[in-house]
Design an enzyme around this catalytic site. Sequence first.
Site, PDB file in Angstrom:
ATOM      1  N   SER A 122      42.190  45.557  35.245  1.00 62.56           N
ATOM      2  CA  SER A 122      41.263  45.186  34.051  1.00 62.56           C
ATOM      3  C   SER A 122      40.918  46.104  33.045  1.00 62.56           C
ATOM      4  O   SER A 122      40.683  46.049  31.957  1.00 62.56           O
ATOM      5  CB  SER A 122      39.978  44.791  34.639  1.00 62.56           C
ATOM      6  OG  SER A 122      40.174  43.833  35.771  1.00 62.56           O
ATOM      7  N   ASN A 123      41.120  47.512  33.508  1.00 62.83           N
ATOM      8  CA  ASN A 123      40.762  48.449  32.799  1.00 62.83           C
ATOM      9  C   ASN A 123      41.966  48.715  31.498  1.00 62.83           C
ATOM     10  O   ASN A 123      41.797  49.509  30.634  1.00 62.83           O
ATOM     11  CB  ASN A 123      40.547  49.896  33.536  1.00 62.83           C
ATOM     12  CG  ASN A 123      39.058  49.861  33.980  1.00 62.83           C
ATOM     13  OD1 ASN A 123      38.233  50.251  33.323  1.00 62.83           O
ATOM     14  ND2 ASN A 123      39.171  49.529  35.185  1.00 62.83           N
ATOM     15  N   LYS A 183      42.559  44.451  46.498  1.00 58.45           N
ATOM     16  CA  LYS A 183      41.523  45.171  46.079  1.00 58.45           C
ATOM     17  C   LYS A 183      40.290  44.408  45.721  1.00 58.45           C
ATOM     18  O   LYS A 183      40.220  43.300  45.093  1.00 58.45           O
ATOM     19  CB  LYS A 183      42.111  45.648  44.416  1.00 58.45           C
ATOM     20  CG  LYS A 183      41.060  46.348  43.761  1.00 58.45           C
ATOM     21  CD  LYS A 183      41.408  46.583  42.189  1.00 58.45           C
ATOM     22  CE  LYS A 183      40.421  47.233  41.263  1.00 58.45           C
ATOM     23  NZ  LYS A 183      40.501  47.293  40.029  1.00 58.45           N
ATOM     24  N   SER A 198      36.752  44.175  44.174  1.00 55.54           N
ATOM     25  CA  SER A 198      35.703  44.949  43.157  1.00 55.54           C
ATOM     26  C   SER A 198      34.230  44.428  43.274  1.00 55.54           C
ATOM     27  O   SER A 198      33.485  44.738  42.235  1.00 55.54           O
ATOM     28  CB  SER A 198      36.296  44.848  41.747  1.00 55.54           C
ATOM     29  OG  SER A 198      37.457  45.520  41.657  1.00 55.54           O
ATOM     30  N   GLY A 223      37.197  48.486  44.950  1.00 54.15           N
ATOM     31  CA  GLY A 223      37.515  48.270  43.523  1.00 54.15           C
ATOM     32  C   GLY A 223      36.533  49.216  42.609  1.00 54.15           C
ATOM     33  O   GLY A 223      36.814  49.104  41.262  1.00 54.15           O
TER      34      GLY A 223
END
Length: 340
Positions: free
Chosen positions: A77-78, A209, A211, A235
């Site tokens: 996502s980043n 993962k 989040s 996450g």
Amino acid sequence: MLVPRVWSSVRQGLSRGLSRNMGGRASWEGRKVDIAGIYPPVTTPFTATAEVDYGKLEENLHKLGTFPFKGFVVQGSNGEFPFLTSSERLEMVSRARQAVPKDKLLIAGSGCECEAIMSRTLEMAQATQATVEMTVSMAQVGADAVMVVTPCYYRGRMSSAALIHHYTKVADLSPIPVVLYSVPANTGLDLPVDAVVTLSQHPNIVGLKDSAGDVTRIGLIVHKTRKQDFQVLAGSAGFLLASYALGAVGGVCALANVLGAQVCQLERLCLTGQWEDAQKLQHRLIEPNTAVTRRFGIPGLKKTMDWLGYYGGPCRAPLQELRPAEEEALRMDFTNNGWL
């Protein structure tokens, strides 16, 4: 440049085989990978004209390589992956593989909602087929494992059965291990615990993962998958200590892009049972972590990277840079905790 040749080869093979052989399996039988450790989910650097700056990516990775990370997540996502083309996503992973030492795991985000395929038999691939295609491509350009986000565009129909079907097909055809990825803040969809438990039994699905930030959920997943060779990663650095206490084995933490030494120190304190010192450090990481995730997001993370010696640079539209008041609030969250 690897991408055009690989992309063409994968399309040809998959367009012939996906529709008639989705039950087939890749050649991963018996393989497992240990994903325990800390991973920064690396950002995608852009130039002032919104082109991907692969040189800055390599510079950032070389600097981050000085910390004892288990590896790196690229195109999570980043990494702003929804705003990148397929070719850009693959090139990011290819360049990262060249810059990252072989003893560091490279996990590539390969989830897709809908992806165009230039072939005679298919004009449009639905999420599962597109994700399989991207997964195979990520393996070919050097990824050690893939992280697959939940498909969410039709979230109202994403039942446990639908998600189990999706991930099973991807894992069956992936030549490398698969990590499940639940990020409800972005997708509006939590990967249900019962689906995680079922999927944990797949020999090519090695972990999750998570989040969501719900540590009771993390603890429950760890408990219910304890008989499987399955690992859970937090996450976010904001609940890393609590996740370790409940049985998680590491984290994919945006904050590690700017406070890598501190996040790795927190990992070390947890693993050695120094809980009082770990608690003190965790307290000082909560506000900065919130600032570069939920509060100011990727623009906040990139601004902090600029301050701390990395290349953050601009985001790709429609993401916008921080306003002056936001930038000042971001700075205060780091300064008040002794990091600036």
